[in-house]
Enzyme design. Structure first.
Site, PDB file in Angstrom:
ATOM      1  N   CYS A 156       0.894  -1.138   0.005  1.00  6.16           N
ATOM      2  CA  CYS A 156       0.129  -0.169   0.008  1.00  6.16           C
ATOM      3  C   CYS A 156       0.807   1.386   0.021  1.00  6.16           C
ATOM      4  O   CYS A 156       0.860   2.016  -0.822  1.00  6.16           O
ATOM      5  CB  CYS A 156      -0.724   0.005   1.124  1.00  6.16           C
ATOM      6  SG  CYS A 156      -0.292  -0.390   2.740  1.00  6.16           S
TER       7      CYS A 156
HETATM    8  N1  LIG Z   1      -5.397  -3.717   5.148  1.00  4.27           N
HETATM    9  C1  LIG Z   1      -4.549  -3.138   4.170  1.00  4.27           C
HETATM   10  O1  LIG Z   1      -4.809  -1.840   4.032  1.00  4.27           O
HETATM   11  C2  LIG Z   1      -3.796  -3.772   3.248  1.00  4.27           C
HETATM   12  C3  LIG Z   1      -3.398  -5.070   3.544  1.00  4.27           C
HETATM   13  N2  LIG Z   1      -2.621  -5.912   2.609  1.00  4.27           N
HETATM   14  C4  LIG Z   1      -2.097  -7.100   2.949  1.00  4.27           C
HETATM   15  O2  LIG Z   1      -3.471  -7.942   2.689  1.00  4.27           O
HETATM   16  C5  LIG Z   1      -3.127  -9.141   3.498  1.00  4.27           C
HETATM   17  C6  LIG Z   1      -4.638  -9.349   4.674  1.00  4.27           C
HETATM   18  O3  LIG Z   1      -4.615  -7.985   5.021  1.00  4.27           O
HETATM   19  P1  LIG Z   1      -6.057  -7.523   5.885  1.00  4.27           P
HETATM   20  O4  LIG Z   1      -7.206  -7.743   5.106  1.00  4.27           O
HETATM   21  O5  LIG Z   1      -5.765  -6.253   6.289  1.00  4.27           O
HETATM   22  O6  LIG Z   1      -5.959  -8.648   7.099  1.00  4.27           O
HETATM   23  P2  LIG Z   1      -6.807  -9.136   8.046  1.00  4.27           P
HETATM   24  O7  LIG Z   1      -6.295  -9.401   9.250  1.00  4.27           O
HETATM   25  O8  LIG Z   1      -7.936  -7.999   8.072  1.00  4.27           O
HETATM   26  O9  LIG Z   1      -7.530 -10.416   7.435  1.00  4.27           O
HETATM   27  C7  LIG Z   1      -6.645 -11.692   7.279  1.00  4.27           C
HETATM   28  C8  LIG Z   1      -7.652 -12.632   6.519  1.00  4.27           C
HETATM   29  O10 LIG Z   1      -6.845 -14.022   6.962  1.00  4.27           O
HETATM   30  C9  LIG Z   1      -7.594 -14.749   7.294  1.00  4.27           C
HETATM   31  N3  LIG Z   1      -6.672 -15.850   7.780  1.00  4.27           N
HETATM   32  C10 LIG Z   1      -5.744 -15.868   8.813  1.00  4.27           C
HETATM   33  N4  LIG Z   1      -5.140 -16.947   8.806  1.00  4.27           N
HETATM   34  C11 LIG Z   1      -5.468 -17.742   7.571  1.00  4.27           C
HETATM   35  C12 LIG Z   1      -5.155 -19.143   7.299  1.00  4.27           C
HETATM   36  N5  LIG Z   1      -4.030 -19.599   8.021  1.00  4.27           N
HETATM   37  N6  LIG Z   1      -5.622 -19.585   6.236  1.00  4.27           N
HETATM   38  C13 LIG Z   1      -6.622 -18.788   5.504  1.00  4.27           C
HETATM   39  N7  LIG Z   1      -7.286 -17.704   6.197  1.00  4.27           N
HETATM   40  C14 LIG Z   1      -6.439 -17.191   7.208  1.00  4.27           C
HETATM   41  C15 LIG Z   1      -8.630 -14.252   8.463  1.00  4.27           C
HETATM   42  O11 LIG Z   1      -9.598 -14.892   8.830  1.00  4.27           O
HETATM   43  P3  LIG Z   1      -9.161 -15.832  10.326  1.00  4.27           P
HETATM   44  O12 LIG Z   1      -8.474 -15.412  11.151  1.00  4.27           O
HETATM   45  O13 LIG Z   1     -10.643 -15.681  10.738  1.00  4.27           O
HETATM   46  O14 LIG Z   1      -9.142 -17.232   9.851  1.00  4.27           O
HETATM   47  C16 LIG Z   1      -8.923 -13.088   7.689  1.00  4.27           C
HETATM   48  O15 LIG Z   1      -9.974 -13.251   6.737  1.00  4.27           O
HETATM   49  C17 LIG Z   1      -1.996  -8.858   4.435  1.00  4.27           C
HETATM   50  O16 LIG Z   1      -0.847  -9.640   3.953  1.00  4.27           O
HETATM   51  C18 LIG Z   1      -1.558  -7.337   4.134  1.00  4.27           C
HETATM   52  O17 LIG Z   1      -0.411  -7.247   4.498  1.00  4.27           O
HETATM   53  C19 LIG Z   1      -2.030  -5.167   1.647  1.00  4.27           C
HETATM   54  C20 LIG Z   1      -2.303  -3.852   1.108  1.00  4.27           C
HETATM   55  C21 LIG Z   1      -3.243  -2.880   2.188  1.00  4.27           C
HETATM   56  C1  LIG Z   2      -1.539   1.177   9.500  1.00  6.84           C
HETATM   57  C2  LIG Z   2      -0.713  -0.180   9.145  1.00  6.84           C
HETATM   58  O1  LIG Z   2      -0.454  -0.920   9.963  1.00  6.84           O
HETATM   59  N1  LIG Z   2      -0.304  -0.574   7.935  1.00  6.84           N
HETATM   60  C3  LIG Z   2       0.390  -1.708   7.577  1.00  6.84           C
HETATM   61  C4  LIG Z   2       0.530  -1.773   6.247  1.00  6.84           C
HETATM   62  C5  LIG Z   2      -0.608  -2.235   5.352  1.00  6.84           C
HETATM   63  C6  LIG Z   2      -0.165  -3.767   4.880  1.00  6.84           C
HETATM   64  O2  LIG Z   2      -1.119  -4.540   5.179  1.00  6.84           O
HETATM   65  O3  LIG Z   2       0.670  -3.797   4.178  1.00  6.84           O
HETATM   66  P1  LIG Z   2       1.155  -4.558   2.853  1.00  6.84           P
HETATM   67  O4  LIG Z   2       0.888  -3.412   1.858  1.00  6.84           O
HETATM   68  O5  LIG Z   2       2.643  -4.725   2.872  1.00  6.84           O
HETATM   69  O6  LIG Z   2       0.440  -5.801   2.630  1.00  6.84           O
HETATM   70  C7  LIG Z   2       1.712  -1.979   8.138  1.00  6.84           C
HETATM   71  O7  LIG Z   2       2.468  -1.040   8.634  1.00  6.84           O
HETATM   72  O8  LIG Z   2       2.029  -3.104   8.633  1.00  6.84           O
END
Ligand SMILES: NC(=O)C1=CN([C@@H]2O[C@H](COP(=O)(O)OP(=O)(O)OC[C@H]3O[C@@H](n4cnc5c(N)ncnc54)[C@H](OP(=O)(O)O)[C@@H]3O)[C@@H](O)[C@H]2O)C=CC1
Ligand SMILES: CC(=O)N[C@@H](CCC(=O)OP(=O)(O)O)C(=O)O
Length: 335
Positions: A156
């Site tokens: 991000c």
């Molecule tokens: N949030 C953001 O703004 C951004 C996030 N990302 C990346 O996207 C990914 C997800 O982030 P985000 O949506 O914020 O995370 P969340 O914590 O909101 O969601 C994680 C998801 O993964 C599931 N999960 C956890 N463990 C497992 C497993 N072993 N098998 C299958 N499902 C699993 C969780 O459900 P449960 O635990 O109930 O199983 C939940 O649905 C991360 O790698 C993050 O770095 C990238 C860019 C931006």
């Molecule tokens: C506010 C906050 O905690 N932000 C996350 C970055 C968002 C994220 O999930 O990172 P990726 O784009 O690498 O997947 C962090 O700093 O770890």
């Protein structure tokens, strides 16, 4: 229609992607998965996100040993919206079964497995996948995204920083010195799981990850320039704003800078604002990257804003899937 399954569908980025796929004219949301021990398994995705009742009334299924073959047989694409370490374990399984993988985590973005110990805290044993993964930064890597079996959707903060800086780097306008990137993210950036620092009463405005955030090496790698990156957590739900301090090479004019940004002028999700500075308000909930800048002599300050869940995650993942499918990159995102 192409079938898409999402692993980690109950999280913030997974649910955002589920919404985009369920509304897309050419993609069908085939399956939504959580971990085997998830408290949410068996619930409807719309139970968690009632604003999407009617659209996301799909059961959240536990990802178990039998799921892999079922998903591979029924899906054209798998999207991993899981933690980095989970993605690194899951991606090879799906790739071996012949499914294209779009990973929203950082599990396959860095060039070398040895960097994962330092920046991600686990050892990475898939150097060949790091070598073959396409970096999913849409504006800069369309040809590789189109043909890759594994797309590592860009981070991000890096998505914002790289779109703001690559035009300047490519045009040779940067002095050799380090670029300072100060970034603020909304709380959805930290994911949906419970944590003390993201609780309502704890969140204010605070820096974190000084000198060692994993997005530092990601930005350096794809910019090929030294940077110093400091993220902050802000008390709003979504959006990222970065203020970037750049030293320009000798004799660079305002016109040179404006011309450099013209590289991005035809990109449908880039909005070049010139002297008008972007804000969180102008991008939250939208798929855009807003870039503004002002110059004084050799000093240039660039301000860039995105929505972390759309251009910073699910929106860019959808663009990558569109490109891989031969569709217009913004199908389902814009107009
Ligand atoms: N949030 C953001 O703004 C951004 C996030 N990302 C990346 O996207 C990914 C997800 O982030 P985000 O949506 O914020 O995370 P969340 O914590 O909101 O969601 C994680 C998801 O993964 C599931 N999960 C956890 N463990 C497992 C497993 N072993 N098998 C299958 N499902 C699993 C969780 O459900 P449960 O635990 O109930 O199983 C939940 O649905 C991360 O790698 C993050 O770095 C990238 C860019 C931006
Ligand atoms: C506010 C906050 O905690 N932000 C996350 C970055 C968002 C994220 O999930 O990172 P990726 O784009 O690498 O997947 C962090 O700093 O770890």
């Amino acid at each position: 229609m192409l079938n898409v399954s999402i692993i980690g569908a109950s999280g913030y980025s997974g649910a955002e992607l589920a919404k985009l796929i369920a509304s897309h004219p050419n993609f069908n949301l085939k399956g939504c998965y959580v971990s085997q021990q998830s408290l949410d398994k068996g619930k409807l995705l719309s139970d968690l996100y009632p604003e999407h009742s009617g659209l996301l009334d799909l059961e959240l299924l536990p990802l178990c040993n039998e799921s892999y073959v079922q998903i591979a047989q029924s899906s054209d694409y798998v999207c991993l919206c899981t933690d980095h370490k989970v993605s690194v374990e899951l991606a090879p399984k799906f790739l071996d079964l012949g499914v294209k993988v779009f990973d929203l985590s950082g599990g396959f973005r860095l060039a070398s497995a040895s960097q994962y110990e330092q920046y991600y805290g686990f050892s990475h044993n898939h150097q060949t996948l790091l070598d073959s993964a396409a970096y999913g930064l849409v504006e800069w890597n369309k040809a590789n995204i189109a043909k890759a079996k594994l797309v590592a959707v860009a981070g991000c903060y890096p998505t914002a920083a790289l779109n703001a800086l690559k035009p300047l780097k490519q045009s040779g306008l940067l002095a050799d010195s380090q670029i300072i990137i100060n970034a603020v993210s909304g709380v959805t950036g930290a994911g949906r799981k419970a944590a003390i620092n993201t609780q309502f009463c704890e969140v204010s405005l605070a820096p974190y990850g000084l000198f060692n955030h994993r997005h530092g090496p990601e930005i350096t790698q794809y910019l090929d320039h030294p940077i110093l990156f400091t993220p902050h957590l802000g008390n709003f739900s979504r959006g990222i704003l970065e203020t970037i301090y750049v030293r320009l090479a000798d004799n660079v004019t305002e016109n040179d800078v404006t011309q450099a940004y013209q590289t991005l002028a035809d990109e449908p999700l880039i909005r070049l604002k010139g002297r008008v500075l972007p804000s969180i308000k102008s991008v939250a909930g939208t798929p855009y990257v807003d870039i503004g800048w002002q110059q004084q002599g050799q000093q240039l300050i660039v301000v860039v804003a995105i929505d972390n869940l759309l251009k910073g995650a699910a929106g860019q993942a959808l663009q990558c899937m569109n490109i891989a499918s031969g569709f217009n990159a913004t199908l389902g995102l814009k107009d």
